[in-house]
Design a protein around this motif. Structure first.
Motif, PDB file in Angstrom:
ATOM      1  N   LEU A  33       0.832  -1.207   0.000  1.00 48.84           N
ATOM      2  CA  LEU A  33       0.000   0.000   0.000  1.00 48.84           C
ATOM      3  C   LEU A  33       0.864   1.253   0.000  1.00 48.84           C
ATOM      4  CD1 LEU A  33      -2.813  -1.057   2.496  1.00 48.84           C
ATOM      5  CD2 LEU A  33      -3.035  -0.738   0.023  1.00 48.84           C
ATOM      6  N   ASP A  34       1.968   1.220   0.726  1.00 50.82           N
ATOM      7  CA  ASP A  34       2.860   2.384   0.737  1.00 50.82           C
ATOM      8  C   ASP A  34       3.396   2.677  -0.658  1.00 50.82           C
ATOM      9  OD1 ASP A  34       2.578   3.096   3.381  1.00 50.82           O
ATOM     10  OD2 ASP A  34       4.365   2.026   4.073  1.00 50.82           O
ATOM     11  N   ALA A  35       3.784   1.633  -1.396  1.00 52.05           N
ATOM     12  CA  ALA A  35       4.313   1.836  -2.741  1.00 52.05           C
ATOM     13  C   ALA A  35       3.257   2.388  -3.687  1.00 52.05           C
ATOM     14  CB  ALA A  35       4.872   0.528  -3.283  1.00 52.05           C
ATOM     15  N   LEU A  36       2.033   1.932  -3.557  1.00 54.98           N
ATOM     16  CA  LEU A  36       0.970   2.360  -4.453  1.00 54.98           C
ATOM     17  C   LEU A  36       0.453   3.751  -4.134  1.00 54.98           C
ATOM     18  CD1 LEU A  36      -1.172  -0.897  -4.790  1.00 54.98           C
ATOM     19  CD2 LEU A  36       0.299   0.117  -6.533  1.00 54.98           C
ATOM     20  N   PHE A  37       0.426   4.115  -2.857  1.00 50.60           N
ATOM     21  CA  PHE A  37      -0.260   5.347  -2.472  1.00 50.60           C
ATOM     22  C   PHE A  37       0.613   6.347  -1.713  1.00 50.60           C
ATOM     23  CE2 PHE A  37      -3.425   1.941  -2.763  1.00 50.60           C
ATOM     24  CZ  PHE A  37      -4.217   2.460  -3.783  1.00 50.60           C
TER      25      PHE A  37
ATOM     26  N   VAL B 207      -5.271   8.579   1.008  1.00 45.33           N
ATOM     27  CA  VAL B 207      -6.273   7.533   1.253  1.00 45.33           C
ATOM     28  C   VAL B 207      -6.985   7.784   2.580  1.00 45.33           C
ATOM     29  CG1 VAL B 207      -6.595   5.070   1.668  1.00 45.33           C
ATOM     30  CG2 VAL B 207      -4.984   5.846  -0.100  1.00 45.33           C
ATOM     31  N   SER B 208      -8.308   7.755   2.545  1.00 48.39           N
ATOM     32  CA  SER B 208      -9.085   7.997   3.767  1.00 48.39           C
ATOM     33  C   SER B 208      -9.932   6.796   4.173  1.00 48.39           C
ATOM     34  CB  SER B 208      -9.996   9.217   3.581  1.00 48.39           C
ATOM     35  OG  SER B 208     -10.852   9.042   2.459  1.00 48.39           O
ATOM     36  N   TYR B 209      -9.963   5.764   3.329  1.00 46.31           N
ATOM     37  CA  TYR B 209     -10.773   4.580   3.640  1.00 46.31           C
ATOM     38  C   TYR B 209     -10.106   3.350   3.041  1.00 46.31           C
ATOM     39  CZ  TYR B 209     -15.036   1.825   4.418  1.00 46.31           C
ATOM     40  OH  TYR B 209     -15.944   0.900   4.866  1.00 46.31           O
ATOM     41  N   ILE B 210      -9.922   2.325   3.869  1.00 46.91           N
ATOM     42  CA  ILE B 210      -9.379   1.049   3.398  1.00 46.91           C
ATOM     43  C   ILE B 210     -10.366  -0.060   3.723  1.00 46.91           C
ATOM     44  CG2 ILE B 210      -7.558  -0.686   3.672  1.00 46.91           C
ATOM     45  CD1 ILE B 210      -5.634   1.580   4.338  1.00 46.91           C
TER      46      ILE B 210
ATOM     47  N   ILE C  89      -0.852   4.679   6.733  1.00 42.87           N
ATOM     48  CA  ILE C  89      -1.793   4.717   7.854  1.00 42.87           C
ATOM     49  C   ILE C  89      -1.364   5.743   8.888  1.00 42.87           C
ATOM     50  CG2 ILE C  89      -2.761   3.350   9.750  1.00 42.87           C
ATOM     51  CD1 ILE C  89      -2.485   0.893   7.853  1.00 42.87           C
ATOM     52  N   ARG C  90      -0.081   5.816   9.165  1.00 42.83           N
ATOM     53  CA  ARG C  90       0.419   6.818  10.119  1.00 42.83           C
ATOM     54  C   ARG C  90       0.054   8.235   9.675  1.00 42.83           C
ATOM     55  NH1 ARG C  90       4.331   5.501  13.968  1.00 42.83           N
ATOM     56  NH2 ARG C  90       5.258   3.395  13.783  1.00 42.83           N
ATOM     57  N   ARG C  91       0.226   8.499   8.396  1.00 47.05           N
ATOM     58  CA  ARG C  91       0.027   9.867   7.901  1.00 47.05           C
ATOM     59  C   ARG C  91      -1.438  10.238   7.750  1.00 47.05           C
ATOM     60  NH1 ARG C  91       2.579  12.786   2.489  1.00 47.05           N
ATOM     61  NH2 ARG C  91       1.456  14.749   2.761  1.00 47.05           N
ATOM     62  N   PHE C  92      -2.233   9.354   7.098  1.00 45.76           N
ATOM     63  CA  PHE C  92      -3.592   9.728   6.736  1.00 45.76           C
ATOM     64  C   PHE C  92      -4.659   9.174   7.676  1.00 45.76           C
ATOM     65  CE2 PHE C  92      -1.290   9.922   2.594  1.00 45.76           C
ATOM     66  CZ  PHE C  92      -1.408  11.299   2.389  1.00 45.76           C
ATOM     67  N   ARG C  93      -4.321   8.214   8.505  1.00 40.63           N
ATOM     68  CA  ARG C  93      -5.243   7.645   9.493  1.00 40.63           C
ATOM     69  C   ARG C  93      -6.613   7.296   8.887  1.00 40.63           C
ATOM     70  NH1 ARG C  93      -4.744  11.050  14.979  1.00 40.63           N
ATOM     71  NH2 ARG C  93      -5.841  12.602  13.744  1.00 40.63           N
ATOM     72  N   PRO C  94      -6.609   6.479   7.849  1.00 39.47           N
ATOM     73  CA  PRO C  94      -7.873   6.144   7.180  1.00 39.47           C
ATOM     74  C   PRO C  94      -8.782   5.301   8.067  1.00 39.47           C
ATOM     75  CG  PRO C  94      -6.124   4.707   6.418  1.00 39.47           C
ATOM     76  CD  PRO C  94      -5.468   5.753   7.274  1.00 39.47           C
ATOM     77  N   ARG C  95     -10.080   5.393   7.812  1.00 43.52           N
ATOM     78  CA  ARG C  95     -11.009   4.449   8.409  1.00 43.52           C
ATOM     79  C   ARG C  95     -10.765   3.101   7.736  1.00 43.52           C
ATOM     80  NH1 ARG C  95     -13.571   8.460   6.740  1.00 43.52           N
ATOM     81  NH2 ARG C  95     -15.090   7.435   5.419  1.00 43.52           N
ATOM     82  N   ILE C  96     -10.882   2.039   8.520  1.00 41.76           N
ATOM     83  CA  ILE C  96     -10.520   0.712   8.029  1.00 41.76           C
ATOM     84  C   ILE C  96     -11.634  -0.286   8.364  1.00 41.76           C
ATOM     85  CG2 ILE C  96      -8.871  -1.200   8.226  1.00 41.76           C
ATOM     86  CD1 ILE C  96      -6.740   0.903   8.973  1.00 41.76           C
TER      87      ILE C  96
ATOM     88  N   LEU D  86      -2.481  -1.456  14.802  1.00 42.78           N
ATOM     89  CA  LEU D  86      -3.062  -0.146  14.525  1.00 42.78           C
ATOM     90  C   LEU D  86      -2.935   0.801  15.714  1.00 42.78           C
ATOM     91  CD1 LEU D  86      -6.286  -1.116  12.532  1.00 42.78           C
ATOM     92  CD2 LEU D  86      -4.181  -0.119  11.633  1.00 42.78           C
ATOM     93  N   GLN D  87      -3.178   0.300  16.911  1.00 43.76           N
ATOM     94  CA  GLN D  87      -3.110   1.179  18.084  1.00 43.76           C
ATOM     95  C   GLN D  87      -1.675   1.496  18.477  1.00 43.76           C
ATOM     96  OE1 GLN D  87      -5.795  -0.775  20.918  1.00 43.76           O
ATOM     97  NE2 GLN D  87      -7.425   0.610  20.253  1.00 43.76           N
ATOM     98  N   ARG D  88      -0.729   0.707  18.000  1.00 42.92           N
ATOM     99  CA  ARG D  88       0.680   1.037  18.234  1.00 42.92           C
ATOM    100  C   ARG D  88       1.122   2.175  17.328  1.00 42.92           C
ATOM    101  NH1 ARG D  88       5.136  -0.292  15.544  1.00 42.92           N
ATOM    102  NH2 ARG D  88       4.171  -2.011  14.401  1.00 42.92           N
ATOM    103  N   ILE D  89       0.718   2.142  16.059  1.00 42.88           N
ATOM    104  CA  ILE D  89       1.183   3.176  15.137  1.00 42.88           C
ATOM    105  C   ILE D  89       0.306   4.429  15.175  1.00 42.88           C
ATOM    106  CG2 ILE D  89       2.275   1.468  13.648  1.00 42.88           C
ATOM    107  CD1 ILE D  89       0.009   1.866  11.635  1.00 42.88           C
ATOM    108  N   VAL D  90      -0.978   4.266  15.519  1.00 46.71           N
ATOM    109  CA  VAL D  90      -1.898   5.401  15.672  1.00 46.71           C
ATOM    110  C   VAL D  90      -2.717   5.148  16.940  1.00 46.71           C
ATOM    111  CG1 VAL D  90      -3.748   6.778  14.651  1.00 46.71           C
ATOM    112  CG2 VAL D  90      -2.047   5.703  13.162  1.00 46.71           C
TER     113      VAL D  90
END
Length: 271
Positions: free
Chosen positions: A185-189, A196-199, A218-225, A243-247
């Motif tokens: 996902l990092d490479a693509l987006f 990205v706001s939704y995964i 995910i760290r940067r944009f914090r999308p809903r998942i 998820l709760q470790r990185i955000v």
């Protein structure tokens, strides 16, 4: 009653995963997937090699490969449209919004994408199985803001093969099947600064690795998942912890009971 319902009931009696007694009874005594799907599907027509599926309330047509069992279509429709289904992606906290950039990881036949296409800003459909890539092209080919990405998603980039098992197709580095490209996902987006706001993800057991490969995104944009967790008994806890470790601000809700392991079916995350 099917054996599946009794298996789920046995798991429920040991560990409820947040499922209420009322929800369990709705599952146990509820109608079949085919009966429920009939309430959402307006008509199906044949256009070899596809079925043209018209879902009530949606102007666009879904092109569904005719050689895939129709039961799989019924299941996918119910999972995406029935709010009572444990596989349902859009609970109130993870509902797709008009300004969302949506990433559909494991787009498969495209029913989730069809549902949200006209309710979001941009839609990225990630799907490696060539059969589904072709049918997605028929369904979304003329769309102005739908993008089909023929990849598999993991925590690193590599070459692999994919078996043709319809909605349960699996990737392998050593097995037989169609050759595919695996990326992150990092490479693509993230590397392209796409916000990205939704995964949404259903990746046949590769769900955790997909999130790991999107850590910076995910760290940067914090999308809903909204992501499946039933493929592996440990995945719900692993995804929650990651998820709760990185955000740390992420709120987490998991739901459902998978018949084979008793694990939750879905996990939802939002800030």
């Amino acid at each position: 009653m099917t054996p599946t319902r009794f298996k789920v009931l046995r798991h429920f009696l040991r560990h409820r995963n947040g499922v209420t007694l009322r929800q369990m009874m709705q599952f146990f005594f509820g109608p079949s997937y085919a009966s429920k799907a009939a309430g959402y599907i307006e008509k199906i027509e044949k256009e070899d090699p596809y079925l043209k599926v018209q879902v009530r309330g949606i102007p666009d047509v879904l092109y569904y490969p005719m050689d895939i069992p129709e039961h799989s279509l019924h299941m996918s429709v119910v999972e995406c449209f029935d709010p009572q289904n444990w596989h349902f992606y859009e609970i109130p906290e993870t509902k797709v919004r008009p300004d969302d950039v949506v990433v559909d990881c494991g787009a498969a036949e495209g029913i989730f994408g069809l549902k949200v296409y006209r309710h979001c800003k941009e839609l990225y459909l990630i799907e490696p199985l060539p059969k589904f890539v072709r049918s997605l092209g028929k369904t979304f080919g003329a769309g102005e803001h739908a993008h089909i990405l023929p990849y598999a998603i993991s925590d690193r980039a590599f070459s692999a093969t994919i078996s043709d098992a319809d909605i349960s197709s699996a990737i392998s580095e050593t097995g037989q099947g169609d050759k595919i490209t695996v990326t992150t996902l990092d490479a693509l987006f993230m590397e392209k600064n796409i916000p990205v706001s939704y995964i949404k993800a259903d990746l046949e057991g590769h769900d955790v690795k997909a999130l790991i490969g999107g850590e910076q995104l995910i760290r940067r944009f914090r999308p809903r998942i909204a992501i499946t967790t039933y493929h592996n008994k440990e995945h719900a806890d692993e995804i929650r912890d990651f998820l709760q470790r990185i955000v740390p601000a992420y709120k987490i809700y998991s739901k459902g009971i998978y018949q084979h392991t008793g694990s939750p079916v879905m996990l939802h995350a939002w800030v």
